[in-house]
Design a protein around this motif. Sequence first.
Motif, short mmCIF file in Angstrom:
data_model
loop_
_atom_site.label_atom_id
_atom_site.label_comp_id
_atom_site.label_asym_id
_atom_site.label_seq_id
_atom_site.Cartn_x
_atom_site.Cartn_y
_atom_site.Cartn_z
N THR A 66 -57.55 -8.68 14.86
CA THR A 66 -56.85 -9.95 15.07
C THR A 66 -55.66 -10.07 14.12
O THR A 66 -54.56 -10.45 14.54
CB THR A 66 -57.81 -11.13 14.88
OG1 THR A 66 -58.90 -10.99 15.79
CG2 THR A 66 -57.12 -12.45 15.11
N GLN A 67 -55.87 -9.75 12.87
CA GLN A 67 -54.78 -9.83 11.89
C GLN A 67 -53.65 -8.87 12.25
O GLN A 67 -52.48 -9.22 12.16
CB GLN A 67 -55.31 -9.53 10.49
CG GLN A 67 -56.20 -10.63 9.96
CD GLN A 67 -56.91 -10.24 8.67
OE1 GLN A 67 -57.11 -9.07 8.38
NE2 GLN A 67 -57.32 -11.26 7.90
N LEU B 237 -51.69 -10.25 15.31
CA LEU B 237 -50.87 -11.42 15.00
C LEU B 237 -49.60 -11.05 14.23
O LEU B 237 -48.63 -11.79 14.25
CB LEU B 237 -51.69 -12.45 14.22
CG LEU B 237 -52.75 -13.19 15.03
CD1 LEU B 237 -53.59 -14.07 14.13
CD2 LEU B 237 -52.12 -14.00 16.15
N ASP C 146 -47.53 -8.27 17.67
CA ASP C 146 -47.58 -8.23 19.13
C ASP C 146 -46.99 -9.50 19.71
O ASP C 146 -47.47 -10.59 19.43
CB ASP C 146 -49.04 -8.07 19.58
CG ASP C 146 -49.17 -7.76 21.05
OD1 ASP C 146 -48.36 -8.26 21.85
OD2 ASP C 146 -50.09 -7.01 21.42
N ASN D 139 -47.29 -10.69 22.56
CA ASN D 139 -48.26 -11.34 23.45
C ASN D 139 -49.58 -11.61 22.72
O ASN D 139 -50.64 -11.66 23.34
CB ASN D 139 -48.51 -10.48 24.68
CG ASN D 139 -47.28 -10.34 25.53
OD1 ASN D 139 -46.55 -11.30 25.72
ND2 ASN D 139 -47.03 -9.14 26.03
N ALA D 140 -49.52 -11.78 21.42
CA ALA D 140 -50.73 -11.91 20.60
C ALA D 140 -51.63 -13.04 21.05
O ALA D 140 -52.84 -12.87 21.15
CB ALA D 140 -50.34 -12.09 19.14
N TRP D 141 -51.08 -14.20 21.34
CA TRP D 141 -51.94 -15.34 21.69
C TRP D 141 -52.64 -15.12 23.01
O TRP D 141 -53.80 -15.51 23.18
CB TRP D 141 -51.15 -16.65 21.66
CG TRP D 141 -50.85 -17.03 20.26
CD1 TRP D 141 -49.62 -17.03 19.65
CD2 TRP D 141 -51.79 -17.38 19.24
NE1 TRP D 141 -49.75 -17.38 18.32
CE2 TRP D 141 -51.06 -17.60 18.04
CE3 TRP D 141 -53.16 -17.54 19.20
CZ2 TRP D 141 -51.68 -17.97 16.85
CZ3 TRP D 141 -53.78 -17.90 18.01
CH2 TRP D 141 -53.04 -18.11 16.85
N HIS D 142 -51.96 -14.49 23.96
CA HIS D 142 -52.61 -14.16 25.24
C HIS D 142 -53.78 -13.20 24.99
O HIS D 142 -54.88 -13.41 25.47
CB HIS D 142 -51.60 -13.54 26.20
CG HIS D 142 -52.22 -12.99 27.45
ND1 HIS D 142 -52.72 -13.80 28.44
CD2 HIS D 142 -52.46 -11.71 27.84
CE1 HIS D 142 -53.22 -13.04 29.40
NE2 HIS D 142 -53.09 -11.76 29.05
N LEU E 96 -55.48 -12.68 22.26
CA LEU E 96 -56.57 -13.33 21.51
C LEU E 96 -57.38 -14.29 22.38
O LEU E 96 -58.60 -14.29 22.33
CB LEU E 96 -56.03 -14.04 20.28
CG LEU E 96 -55.46 -13.11 19.20
CD1 LEU E 96 -54.88 -13.92 18.06
CD2 LEU E 96 -56.52 -12.15 18.70
N THR E 97 -56.69 -15.12 23.16
CA THR E 97 -57.44 -16.08 23.99
C THR E 97 -58.28 -15.37 25.04
O THR E 97 -59.43 -15.74 25.27
CB THR E 97 -56.51 -17.12 24.66
OG1 THR E 97 -55.53 -16.44 25.44
CG2 THR E 97 -55.84 -18.01 23.65
N GLU E 98 -57.73 -14.33 25.67
CA GLU E 98 -58.50 -13.59 26.67
C GLU E 98 -59.64 -12.82 26.01
O GLU E 98 -60.74 -12.72 26.56
CB GLU E 98 -57.60 -12.65 27.47
CG GLU E 98 -56.62 -13.38 28.37
CD GLU E 98 -57.29 -14.32 29.34
OE1 GLU E 98 -58.27 -13.92 30.01
OE2 GLU E 98 -56.85 -15.48 29.44
#
Length: 93
Positions: free
Chosen positions: A63-64, A67, A70, A72-75, A77-79
């Motif tokens: 995750t670190q 973040l 990337d 598209n990091a939030w996409h 992480l949420t998926e």
Amino acid sequence: MSYADFARSIGLGGIAVDDPDKLGDAWGVALAADVPTVLDVRGDPEVPPIPPHATFDQIKSMTQAVLKGDPNAWHLLTEGIKTKARDILPSRR
């Protein structure tokens, strides 16, 4: 390329799965088949699979890293969180 189509073209079983809710049924069909069967499971290409044995520290490190660079990091992480939640939480069925 459809691996399920290829498998069928050479005489094997082939099942393509695009919907996570249909994966259980696909496994049932594949395991009951009288020929070797390929499960062509298609997921979000931006979300890498997280192994079921991944530790908290491994997931935290991934995750670190995501973040930091990337776009598209939030996409991702949420998926990823949704996927792990499906693995952990009891089914609504």
